[in-house]
Design a protein around this motif. Structure first.
Motif, PDB file in Angstrom:
ATOM      1  N   GLY A  92      31.187  96.699-143.366  1.00 36.22           N
ATOM      2  CA  GLY A  92      31.507  96.631-141.943  1.00 36.22           C
ATOM      3  C   GLY A  92      30.506  95.760-141.222  1.00 36.22           C
ATOM      4  N   GLY A  93      30.930  95.186-140.112  1.00 35.99           N
ATOM      5  CA  GLY A  93      30.006  94.352-139.357  1.00 35.99           C
ATOM      6  C   GLY A  93      30.710  93.365-138.464  1.00 35.99           C
ATOM      7  N   PHE A  94      30.029  92.243-138.176  1.00 34.16           N
ATOM      8  CA  PHE A  94      30.480  91.312-137.152  1.00 34.16           C
ATOM      9  C   PHE A  94      30.238  89.881-137.626  1.00 34.16           C
ATOM     10  N   SER A  95      31.260  89.055-137.457  1.00 30.15           N
ATOM     11  CA  SER A  95      31.194  87.672-137.928  1.00 30.15           C
ATOM     12  C   SER A  95      30.186  86.852-137.139  1.00 30.15           C
ATOM     13  N   ASN A  96      29.523  85.947-137.848  1.00 31.50           N
ATOM     14  CA  ASN A  96      28.686  84.953-137.193  1.00 31.50           C
ATOM     15  C   ASN A  96      29.428  83.646-136.955  1.00 31.50           C
ATOM     16  N   TYR A  97      30.642  83.523-137.503  1.00 36.73           N
ATOM     17  CA  TYR A  97      31.430  82.302-137.387  1.00 36.73           C
ATOM     18  C   TYR A  97      32.565  82.417-136.379  1.00 36.73           C
ATOM     19  N   PHE A  98      33.218  83.572-136.338  1.00 34.25           N
ATOM     20  CA  PHE A  98      34.428  83.721-135.531  1.00 34.25           C
ATOM     21  C   PHE A  98      34.191  84.678-134.372  1.00 34.25           C
ATOM     22  N   PRO A  99      34.517  84.257-133.154  1.00 34.49           N
ATOM     23  CA  PRO A  99      34.318  85.148-131.995  1.00 34.49           C
ATOM     24  C   PRO A  99      35.284  86.325-132.036  1.00 34.49           C
ATOM     25  N   ARG A 100      34.941  87.364-131.315  1.00 38.91           N
ATOM     26  CA  ARG A 100      35.795  88.548-131.256  1.00 38.91           C
ATOM     27  C   ARG A 100      37.151  88.168-130.680  1.00 38.91           C
ATOM     28  N   PRO A 101      38.248  88.475-131.390  1.00 39.03           N
ATOM     29  CA  PRO A 101      39.582  88.174-130.868  1.00 39.03           C
ATOM     30  C   PRO A 101      39.948  89.109-129.728  1.00 39.03           C
ATOM     31  N   ALA A 102      40.874  88.677-128.896  1.00 36.07           N
ATOM     32  CA  ALA A 102      41.242  89.444-127.700  1.00 36.07           C
ATOM     33  C   ALA A 102      41.755  90.829-128.052  1.00 36.07           C
ATOM     34  N   TYR A 103      42.426  90.965-129.204  1.00 35.22           N
ATOM     35  CA  TYR A 103      42.988  92.279-129.528  1.00 35.22           C
ATOM     36  C   TYR A 103      41.893  93.333-129.763  1.00 35.22           C
ATOM     37  N   GLN A 104      40.629  92.916-129.934  1.00 35.30           N
ATOM     38  CA  GLN A 104      39.536  93.870-130.122  1.00 35.30           C
ATOM     39  C   GLN A 104      38.757  94.151-128.838  1.00 35.30           C
ATOM     40  N   ASP A 105      39.102  93.478-127.758  1.00 35.91           N
ATOM     41  CA  ASP A 105      38.300  93.588-126.547  1.00 35.91           C
ATOM     42  C   ASP A 105      38.319  94.979-125.918  1.00 35.91           C
ATOM     43  N   ALA A 106      39.379  95.730-126.142  1.00 32.45           N
ATOM     44  CA  ALA A 106      39.466  97.048-125.511  1.00 32.45           C
ATOM     45  C   ALA A 106      38.757  98.132-126.324  1.00 32.45           C
ATOM     46  N   SER A 107      38.323  97.829-127.545  1.00 33.24           N
ATOM     47  CA  SER A 107      37.757  98.874-128.392  1.00 33.24           C
ATOM     48  C   SER A 107      36.343  98.568-128.875  1.00 33.24           C
ATOM     49  N   VAL A 108      36.076  97.347-129.283  1.00 38.77           N
ATOM     50  CA  VAL A 108      34.796  97.043-129.919  1.00 38.77           C
ATOM     51  C   VAL A 108      33.617  97.119-128.948  1.00 38.77           C
ATOM     52  N   PRO A 109      33.673  96.504-127.754  1.00 40.68           N
ATOM     53  CA  PRO A 109      32.524  96.609-126.851  1.00 40.68           C
ATOM     54  C   PRO A 109      32.187  98.053-126.489  1.00 40.68           C
ATOM     55  N   ALA A 110      33.200  98.872-126.313  1.00 38.36           N
ATOM     56  CA  ALA A 110      32.956 100.280-125.978  1.00 38.36           C
ATOM     57  C   ALA A 110      32.245 100.996-127.123  1.00 38.36           C
ATOM     58  N   TYR A 111      32.648 100.699-128.350  1.00 38.76           N
ATOM     59  CA  TYR A 111      31.994 101.295-129.519  1.00 38.76           C
ATOM     60  C   TYR A 111      30.528 100.886-129.579  1.00 38.76           C
ATOM     61  N   LEU A 112      30.261  99.589-129.394  1.00 40.20           N
ATOM     62  CA  LEU A 112      28.882  99.116-129.458  1.00 40.20           C
ATOM     63  C   LEU A 112      28.029  99.742-128.359  1.00 40.20           C
ATOM     64  N   SER A 113      28.590  99.835-127.189  1.00 44.98           N
ATOM     65  CA  SER A 113      27.843 100.390-126.056  1.00 44.98           C
ATOM     66  C   SER A 113      27.501 101.854-126.272  1.00 44.98           C
ATOM     67  N   LYS A 114      28.467 102.623-126.786  1.00 46.32           N
ATOM     68  CA  LYS A 114      28.293 104.070-126.872  1.00 46.32           C
ATOM     69  C   LYS A 114      27.598 104.520-128.145  1.00 46.32           C
ATOM     70  N   TYR A 115      27.828 103.832-129.253  1.00 49.84           N
ATOM     71  CA  TYR A 115      27.364 104.358-130.541  1.00 49.84           C
ATOM     72  C   TYR A 115      26.324 103.485-131.244  1.00 49.84           C
ATOM     73  N   VAL A 116      26.097 102.283-130.746  1.00 51.47           N
ATOM     74  CA  VAL A 116      25.121 101.397-131.395  1.00 51.47           C
ATOM     75  C   VAL A 116      23.968 101.053-130.456  1.00 51.47           C
ATOM     76  N   GLY A 117      24.295 100.684-129.241  1.00 46.65           N
ATOM     77  CA  GLY A 117      23.258 100.365-128.263  1.00 46.65           C
ATOM     78  C   GLY A 117      22.398  99.201-128.703  1.00 46.65           C
ATOM     79  N   GLU A 118      21.090  99.359-128.581  1.00 50.51           N
ATOM     80  CA  GLU A 118      20.155  98.286-128.931  1.00 50.51           C
ATOM     81  C   GLU A 118      19.739  98.308-130.397  1.00 50.51           C
ATOM     82  N   ASN A 119      20.279  99.249-131.162  1.00 45.69           N
ATOM     83  CA  ASN A 119      19.957  99.283-132.584  1.00 45.69           C
ATOM     84  C   ASN A 119      20.386  97.983-133.267  1.00 45.69           C
ATOM     85  N   TYR A 120      19.548  97.476-134.106  1.00 48.21           N
ATOM     86  CA  TYR A 120      19.831  96.281-134.919  1.00 48.21           C
ATOM     87  C   TYR A 120      19.969  95.010-134.082  1.00 48.21           C
ATOM     88  N   ALA A 121      19.435  94.990-132.902  1.00 49.03           N
ATOM     89  CA  ALA A 121      19.502  93.781-132.085  1.00 49.03           C
ATOM     90  C   ALA A 121      18.888  92.612-132.851  1.00 49.03           C
TER      91      ALA A 121
END
Length: 618
Positions: free
Chosen positions: A463-492
């Protein structure tokens, strides 16, 4: 593959500004990945099958069409494009074609030696190294990997400046991408007495999940069929669609092993072992006899896992196995020329599939091979990704394993850009936004993100996040919320929070039973999750086709909008790796199991084809 030969512009018409004499400028550089070392210089007579990608005419239009036919609330939803419509969108401009033809002619390359793809966006020509080095103003060397793999590559190549806008990539050059299959259990944990397993598998029909899935903690077809609710589904349109798998790296699908597997777990499907199709692409192997070297290397374990899992779950839907080789089949090695180059297998496979007529395309393709995204240049990844989009637009569902090392294999999480900075390692092709990435779970009540420590390093769902391809629009409603709530500044700084996030969904991936070399084995990996999910979606497509509806096609826009409601959320575990606990499983989408595991009956209900049978739920 179908090719069309075009007449090259005559050399005499190029008197002004001959491309041979034009000043070269660097088109691309890419660092040599860790684990590779440069060895001998390529011999001038060594052969290279050069693949030249021309800039596509209207990829933006293709991408728009892909999303329109894949988004449930769009008027075009389900109206997949034909091959002709796709080719019309991506064909290069006449200026690009003329410029590339003139360049080739200027190097003495005659039209009889040049091949063009259906859309004329790929040019292939076999040439000696000496000619390619002049054309690209570069030097080729052999590079050897720590595991013994050998490639003919160059870390930098150039073109005359006027060609930069017309050519997107040329391979093999800078790409060190090697599709790697996933984990198996080590030898000490691998083979089990056949009678101790098969004798304890109960009849699955009307059995509880606990009874079917608790046989020595191994995953059988009836376990998956009961757990995900396909056990009572009757295939209705087996003559109207088919599913497929990919073999690379010399992998094979042994029919006699498949026969043993189906006899043990789905005796009504035993004949399928001799009936599935095997198609060789670019010299891919389809042999049925394992040599002593094959058995020592475990050749066929991955291929058998994919074929046996898919037939065991989705029979009688037909199966096709595409076996793609990595070398030019027309090249004959001799003492003078030495070994040839290794072609880019994904491109070869994609070119073949895209050349097929619409009625010859599979409804779903399972691919259990990938590599760290940073091992290949962006130009290669981008072009391969655009070809996945072409298939999605034509109605093909593409599933790829997300990887078996969580956020990255511990001890290898180092950036390839020269800084040696610690970094997570997302895997391609999963990171392409036009495919569906599959993670892995284990256990049953409840299912959790997999963690299996029967290895030198634990098996955890990629699992993780691409360094080549930007987040597609279909993920905009779910991924930022997950990062904000469950990841935060970890692994910055270790990952790109704005990148395409993986995986998209998950399925069981630990301790799958397979037959290999005549005996029963256990195998683990997202390479098990991916064919399992592919088989389930092949059954969904069967129900859709039988009802006169369009096939699933590119899954993600539907999955992230309404489809997610038909998947069981996984709440425990993480994508541990890189000496970290990785990203956590969490309510909703997460970067270890995506939206979770399938509930077949709910998927059919959401697609408007429910009521075919009674299905189990978990």
């Amino acid at each position: 593959m179908k090719w069309h030969t075009l007449l090259l512009v005559s050399i005499t018409s190029l008197a002004a500004g001959s491309p041979v004499k034009a000043r070269h400028e660097v088109k691309e550089s890419h660092p040599v990945p860790r684990g590779w070392r440069r060895t001998s210089r390529a011999h001038p007579a060594d052969s290279i099958s050069l693949q030249i990608a021309l800039e596509q005419g209207d990829f933006a239009g293709l991408e728009q069409s892909l999303y329109e036919v894949s988004t449930p609330d769009h008027p075009r939803y389900g109206q997949h494009l034909s091959a002709a419509e796709v080719h019309d969108l991506i064909k290069p401009s006449e200026d690009a074609l003329a410029a590339v033809q003139a360049w080739l002619a200027g190097h003495g390359i005659v039209s009889d030696h040049v091949q063009y793809s259906e859309a004329k966006d790929w040019v292939t020509v076999s040439l000696p190294v000496a000619t390619v080095e002049r054309m690209l103003d570069t030097n080729y060397h052999y590079y050897v990997h720590d595991d013994g793999s050998k490639l003919l590559r160059t870390p930098q190549w150039s073109l005359p400046q006027h060609l930069h806008e017309h050519i997107s990539t040329i391979q093999p050059t800078t790409s060190f991408f090697r599709p790697q299959h996933r984990r198996k259990l080590p030898i000490g944990h691998e083979t089990f007495p056949i009678e101790n397993i098969v004798a304890t598998v109960p009849s699955a029909v009307n059995s509880s999940i606990a009874a079917v899935c608790n046989s020595t903690l191994l995953v059988t077809p009836d376990c998956i069929r009961t757990l995900y609710g396909t056990i009572n589904y009757k295939v209705q349109a087996a003559d109207k669609s088919f599913m497929a798998l990919n073999d690379f790296l010399g992998e094979v699908n042994i029919r006699t092993d498949a026969e043993l597997y189906l006899e043990a777990y789905r005796p009504e499907a035993e004949a399928a072992a001799q009936q599935f199709s095997q198609i060789s692409i670019n010299g891919g192997t389809v042999h049925q006899k394992l040599t002593s070297n094959d058995t020592e290397d475990g050749t066929g374990e991955e291929g058998n896992l994919d074929a046996q899992t898919m037939m065991g779950l989705a029979w009688p839907i037909p199966l096709v196995a595409y076996s793609t080789g990595g070398v030019n089949p027309t090249y004959i090695e001799d003492a003078y020329t030495g070994p040839t180059d290794s072609d880019e297998p994904y491109i070869r496979w994609l070119q073949y599939l895209l050349s097929l007529p619409d009625n010859a395309l599979p409804s779903v393709v399972s691919t259990s091979y990938d590599d760290d995204e940073q091992t290949l240049p962006f130009s290669y990844a981008s072009r391969a990704c655009s070809m996945f989009a072409e298939l999605g637009a034509r109605g093909v569902t593409l599933l790829f394993a997300s990887g078996d090392d969580g956020v990255g294999a511990t001890g290898y999480c180092v950036s390839n850009n020269g800084t040696n900075a610690t970094t997570f390692l997302p895997e391609f092709p999963s990171t392409c936004p036009y495919v569906t990435s599959v993670g892995a779970t284990a256990h049953y009540n409840p299912e959790v993100a997999v963690y299996d420590d029967h290895f030198s390093s634990p098996f955890t769902s990629g699992g993780g996040f691409s360094n080549y391809f930007p987040r597609p629009a279909y993920q905009d409603a779910s991924v930022p919320a997950y990062l904000s709530k469950y990841v935060g500044e970890n692994y910055a700084g270790f990952y790109n929070p704005a990148g395409r996030a993986v995986p998209d969904l998950a399925a069981q991936g630990s301790n799958f039973t397979i037959y290999w070399n005549g005996s029963l084995h256990a195998i683990s990996g997202t390479s098990a999750s991916t064919p399992a999910m592919s088989a389930i979606l092949a059954l969904v497509n069967d129900a859709l086709v039988a009802a006169g509806k369009a096939k699933l096609g590119f899954l993600n826009p539907w999955l992230y909008s309404t489809g997610r409601k038909a998947f069981t959320d996984i709440l425990s575990g993480s994508s541990a790796g890189c000496n970290t606990s990785g990203f956590p499983a969490a309510p909703g989408w997460d970067a270890v199991t995506g939206w979770g595991t399938p509930r077949f009956s709910d998927i059919l209900e959401l697609r408007g084809v429910g009521g075919n049978a009674s299905y189990g739920k978990h």
